[in-house]
Design a protein around this motif. Structure first.
Motif, PDB file in Angstrom:
ATOM      1  N   SER A 253       0.801  -1.219   0.000  1.00 11.69           N
ATOM      2  CA  SER A 253       0.000   0.000   0.000  1.00 11.69           C
ATOM      3  C   SER A 253       0.838   1.276   0.000  1.00 11.69           C
ATOM      4  O   SER A 253       0.337   2.332  -0.345  1.00 11.69           O
ATOM      5  CB  SER A 253      -0.949   0.004   1.201  1.00 11.69           C
ATOM      6  OG  SER A 253      -0.224  -0.051   2.406  1.00 11.69           O
TER       7      SER A 253
ATOM      8  N   TYR B  98      -2.299   2.955  -7.487  1.00  9.13           N
ATOM      9  CA  TYR B  98      -2.687   3.224  -6.101  1.00  9.13           C
ATOM     10  C   TYR B  98      -4.151   3.635  -6.063  1.00  9.13           C
ATOM     11  O   TYR B  98      -4.548   4.648  -6.626  1.00  9.13           O
ATOM     12  CB  TYR B  98      -1.756   4.272  -5.497  1.00  9.13           C
ATOM     13  CG  TYR B  98      -0.335   3.769  -5.476  1.00  9.13           C
ATOM     14  CD1 TYR B  98       0.049   2.783  -4.569  1.00  9.13           C
ATOM     15  CD2 TYR B  98       0.603   4.222  -6.400  1.00  9.13           C
ATOM     16  CE1 TYR B  98       1.337   2.275  -4.565  1.00  9.13           C
ATOM     17  CE2 TYR B  98       1.887   3.722  -6.406  1.00  9.13           C
ATOM     18  CZ  TYR B  98       2.256   2.746  -5.484  1.00  9.13           C
ATOM     19  OH  TYR B  98       3.525   2.228  -5.496  1.00  9.13           O
TER      20      TYR B  98
ATOM     21  N   HIS C 100      -8.035   3.706  -3.971  1.00 12.03           N
ATOM     22  CA  HIS C 100      -8.775   3.783  -2.710  1.00 12.03           C
ATOM     23  C   HIS C 100     -10.159   3.190  -2.940  1.00 12.03           C
ATOM     24  O   HIS C 100     -10.948   3.740  -3.707  1.00 12.03           O
ATOM     25  CB  HIS C 100      -8.869   5.236  -2.258  1.00 12.03           C
ATOM     26  CG  HIS C 100      -9.185   5.384  -0.811  1.00 12.03           C
ATOM     27  ND1 HIS C 100      -8.245   5.191   0.188  1.00 12.03           N
ATOM     28  CD2 HIS C 100     -10.333   5.711  -0.173  1.00 12.03           C
ATOM     29  CE1 HIS C 100      -8.806   5.406   1.369  1.00 12.03           C
ATOM     30  NE2 HIS C 100     -10.073   5.711   1.173  1.00 12.03           N
TER      31      HIS C 100
ATOM     32  N   ASP D 129      -5.894   2.771   1.387  1.00 15.46           N
ATOM     33  CA  ASP D 129      -5.210   2.714   0.100  1.00 15.46           C
ATOM     34  C   ASP D 129      -4.844   1.283  -0.269  1.00 15.46           C
ATOM     35  O   ASP D 129      -4.356   0.517   0.562  1.00 15.46           O
ATOM     36  CB  ASP D 129      -3.937   3.564   0.136  1.00 15.46           C
ATOM     37  CG  ASP D 129      -4.236   5.042   0.305  1.00 15.46           C
ATOM     38  OD1 ASP D 129      -5.301   5.460  -0.169  1.00 15.46           O
ATOM     39  OD2 ASP D 129      -3.430   5.755   0.915  1.00 15.46           O
TER      40      ASP D 129
END
Length: 396
Positions: free
Chosen positions: A2, A246, A248, A273
């Motif tokens: 993450s 990356y 969310h 994340d």
């Protein structure tokens, strides 16, 4: 996976004007780059001239939020009057990290690591013994980072497996690797223009694919562009890839009410994340709308951890398939090959809708529809995906 990989670039000031350097740093800073690697011993002049030059250089770099990593050797140390217990000249120059092209190989390495100037000390990744000795002699491990070499001549890079092994051995320290711009006319410290990667597999593939692979390795903390100058299009591609990697989960809005698949995924995956590896595929003709939904509508797939042999399995799409039919489409070839992307059809209804990426030759038993294949330059990335790793699929 993450924590975001850090982005950096390289500059060779003996070949570049400060105006061009500033323009490049500004452009890169706007796209998330925060580290600048440079060679201190390549700039010619007196001690005072070199100090003044790098004061100007680092002032520009710091203005755009860059940490400056300066490559040094023992001859340059002596010329600048620096010692293991006195790095004040580098502090005056504005250097944040010293990359030791060659360490002292004695107790001075620990003294260097514990310098009073607050300068990070970067060792080459093959110097594991030096690092261990420095720490054993009292060196603070928090002041140590590591970096691989780059290799301007084709076929001189170390084996990828050796690089991965070094990364694992140095897991307690930040590890940096070099990726290579594909822009024509780029340069490094020597008059060779075949790129500057750490591993040979990266030399001829798009820079964003190199980045994707480094993230998939899960053992690289910094990705530095080795040659200069990368193009604006490449910097854009890296920024776009970072935004894809990356992710969310809470920010995902499918524009529909919460469905069974998304609800199940929210229970399985942690909040916050996430890191996913975007894989590029070529789509077969005749793929149905439902199959495309299985592949692309949800923003991630998760590798099942109990079947890492013949395939990478993504079970999430099976939630989308409940109560729906995956018609059997004939596949002519008798065996599936590495990189083939398949979806389980109604000949094996219990697993219907499961997306699978083939990892080694597998007999076509009629239970899977061929929907496409991963592009050739990304096949080696598949080798890095392990149980519970996340990936997404997109069409080339």
């Amino acid at each position: 996976m993450s924590q975001k990989i850090r982005l950096g670039l390289s500059l060779y000031p003996e070949q570049e004007s400060l105006e061009d350097i500033e323009s490049y740093l500004k452009m890169a800073s706007e796209r998330g780059f925060t580290k600048a690697f440079t060679s201190l011993f390549s700039v010619q002049g007196t001690k005072e001239e070199i100090i003044n030059y790098f004061k100007n250089f680092t002032t520009i770099a710091h203005r755009y939020g860059f940490e400056v990593d300066g490559d040094v050797n023992s001859a340059f140390f002596e010329m600048m009057g620096a010692k293991a217990d006195d790095l004040s000249v580098f502090k005056e120059m504005g250097i944040d990290v010293l990359r030791m092209d060659a360490p002292f190989y004695d107790e001075r390495d620990a003294i260097l690591v514990n310098n009073n100037e607050g300068i990070m000390i970067e060792f080459n990744t093959y110097m594991k013994g030096v690092i261990d000795n420095a720490v054993a002699n009292g060196g603070n491990p928090k002041n140590i980072c590591t970096c691989h070499n780059f290799y301007p001549q084709r076929y001189t890079c170390p084996a990828l497996e050796d690089v991965k092994e070094e990364n694992l051995q140095l897991a307690d320290y930040p590890v940096a690797m070099f990726m290579s711009s594909q822009e024509k006319g780029t340069h490094g410290p020597w008059p060779v223009s075949d790129g500057l990667p750490t591993v040979e597999e990266h030399r001829n593939i798009p820079i964003e694919t190199q980045l994707k692979h480094m993230v998939a390795l899960k053992s690289v903390d910094e990705a530095l562009i080795g040659n200069a100058f990368a193009s604006e299009a490449e910097l854009d591609a890296i920024q776009n890839m970072m935004n894809k990697i990356y992710f969310h989960l809470e920010s995902y809005d499918p524009n529909v009410e919460e469905d069974a698949m998304l609800a199940a995924v929210r229970k399985i995956l942690p909040s916050g994340d996430l890191t996913r590896i975007p894989l590029t595929m070529v789509l077969e003709e005749g793929v149905s709308d439902l199959e495309k939904e299985m592949l692309f509508d949800f923003p991630l797939h998760s590798v099942s951890g109990d079947s890492l042999n013949y395939m990478l399995r993504s079970r999430f799409p099976r939630f989308l398939c409940k109560g729906k039919t995956i018609d059997v489409r004939p596949v002519e070839k008798p065996f599936f090959e590495k990189g083939d992307v398949v979806i389980v059809n109604d000949n094996c209804r219990h697993y219907g809708g499961e997306v699978q990426i083939v990892m080694k030759p597998m007999e076509n038993d009629g239970q899977r529809n061929l929907v496409g294949h991963i592009v050739a330059e990304e096949l080696f990335i598949l080798d890095e995906l392990k149980g519970n790793d996340l990936f997404s699929l997109e069409v080339k």
